[in-house]
Design an enzyme around this catalytic site. Sequence first.
Site, short mmCIF file in Angstrom:
data_model
loop_
_atom_site.label_atom_id
_atom_site.label_comp_id
_atom_site.label_asym_id
_atom_site.label_seq_id
_atom_site.Cartn_x
_atom_site.Cartn_y
_atom_site.Cartn_z
N GLU A 1 -1.93 8.73 -7.56
CA GLU A 1 -1.27 8.46 -8.61
C GLU A 1 -2.11 8.13 -10.08
O GLU A 1 -1.76 8.18 -11.21
CB GLU A 1 -0.42 7.01 -8.37
CG GLU A 1 0.90 7.54 -7.47
CD GLU A 1 0.41 7.62 -6.08
OE1 GLU A 1 -0.65 7.61 -5.67
OE2 GLU A 1 1.48 7.99 -5.32
N HIS B 1 9.93 0.91 -1.71
CA HIS B 1 10.45 2.39 -2.25
C HIS B 1 11.82 2.05 -2.91
O HIS B 1 12.75 2.76 -2.81
CB HIS B 1 10.78 3.10 -1.08
CG HIS B 1 9.49 3.52 -0.38
ND1 HIS B 1 8.63 2.78 0.35
CD2 HIS B 1 8.74 4.89 -0.33
CE1 HIS B 1 7.56 3.73 0.68
NE2 HIS B 1 7.61 4.93 0.56
#
Lengths: 322, 321
Positions: free
Chosen positions: A59, A128
């Site tokens: 990321e 999440h």
Amino acid sequence: MLVTYGQAIGDAIKEEMRKDDNVILYGEDVAQMGNIFGITKGILEEFGSDRVKNTPIVETAIIGSAIGAAVTGLRPCVELMYADFSLVAFNELFHCVGKWRYMHGPEFKLPLVVRSAMGSSFGAGAEHSNCLESLYMHATGLTIVSPSCAYDAKGLLKTAIRSDDPVLFFEHKQLYQTKENIPDEEYTIPFGVADIKREGTDVTVIAVGLMVKKTLEAAEILAKKGISIEVIDPRTLVPFDKETVFESVRKTHRAVVVEESNKTAGIGAELAAMLQEEMYDELDGPIVRVAALDVPLPYNIALEKYCIPDANKIVSAVESLF
Amino acid sequence: MAYSKDFLTELYKELVELRLFEEKLVEIYALGKVPGHIHSGVGQEATFVGTLATRKDGDYYKISHRPVGTAAIIGVPLNTVFSEIMGKRDGNSGGRGGVNHVALLSKGMLGFSGTLGSDMAVGVGAGLTIRKNKTDNLVYVYFGDGTANRGAVYEAINLAAAWKLPVLFICENNQFAISTHVSEASPVKNPGADRAAAYGIPSKIVDGTDVLDVYEGAKELAEYVRSGKGPAILEAKSYRWRGHFEGDQMKYRDASVTEEWMKKDSVEKMEKYLLENNFITENEITKIREEINVELDKAIEFAEASPATPAEEIYEYLYVK
């Protein structure tokens, strides 16, 4: 044509990639798989592996490299699978993306889009499921888009890809399969223009992402009880369309903010502060926040549901103003 | 290896320019003309001059906070450099970014991140643009032995290697991350080069106090990178002569070791080499130094006269629109 929110996003990317070969797409699992939600399916086949690439799980480097690609002439549309994972690259987003042009001067343009799936999705758990717009609202130099329907998603994503400024584009997972009729012909939606999703006279309710849908459900219930709410979707949190909200509050004199993220220091906190600073004389009551409870979102479905605002909670909040 | 007189003289001039620049920076900082902190790169010139001697038009650069004078070697006008350092309107960002953010994109400079290592991938991204344009350009990405330990560095080099992008990573091993010696911070002796194996890419270690040794190593790796085979890591061994910042008492290290390293002065070494081979005379050396000092002083004077960016322009450059 009738499309889902997810298809509208995929179509926006394809249309912009056809128009400008500087637009590239990369992120985790975006190529052959078409991302884990199938949103980017078919893009690799049409544009090839030079323009559509899977990345390793990096990321930090996805965002860093997007800056380098953007300042040198490409228009990267990159994906961070879950908005939660954007925190791995928080430094890059907060310090680098948002400040690069300011720190280095007007030669530097960052035409990059960071797409992320956000929000609760029935047991995805504490890491999440987050909606993180408010964290990024606190940063500088970013544009923050959070569409609530297919029409808005497509028009705003096309504007984002054409923008010379960096855009964070948050897609709600529970909206991916919602269907809507959108125009066949091309259209874009400018940033900083809120949409009144339902007109009303008694209370202004500002809602974001999935909460727009929940608020529209609440509006039906409230209408039966004789309360008319005006539902405003800012669509972009930065820039924020103050004028549309202010105009509504001048009419209703009451405001509620609905968001899916934690209540403390959230979108509602910011909007409530802004409204009391700038619209104090227009208000007939406190600005009420409807938000998630300040706990990590539990995995258990019943507990998850308990945490997150729904139509009934919005109804209660609106009723508390009378 | 035989070098032309012009090439050697050019290298020497750049070494002197960088040395005098970094000394001048310390001088104006002491006079209170620079806000914030500076990180003098005195003594580390050879790594930058030696690697940059392999550059060509269209290349990109991600420099570091030390030595900032590298921007001038790359071609940013001195007036711009000193105006930015002194926080003035004629700097590249009008003094919004400051000493660590001297950069001109038109000269290929990509910018810098104060959270060290987070800008490594910025260089990797520029490699995507080079790849699309199908040129044999490359991106020079500089980082230090301290930064080498950050996760962002691993991600950036890994991505560049996975995608075989044209990036030359240059680890300037000056042995110190502020006060922490490289031997305390890294389990390997060579925090740049030893880790190349983890990415499956070539590396080379050079003497960062010898500009020609740096040049030879950089040349070999730059040719490899330009040929499209992917990234490489060059590690240059040097030593940070001064403190991390001005005012750093450096009580954490042995001053006699510092003195030993200061004897390995890259500028003096080159001077000696040129004199011994009759490539240059004492008079020419004096003239080179004088000319550079005049240029530096003129730029500092320009920057001092440059106005501060007015408060009403504080929001400019935040967005294109």
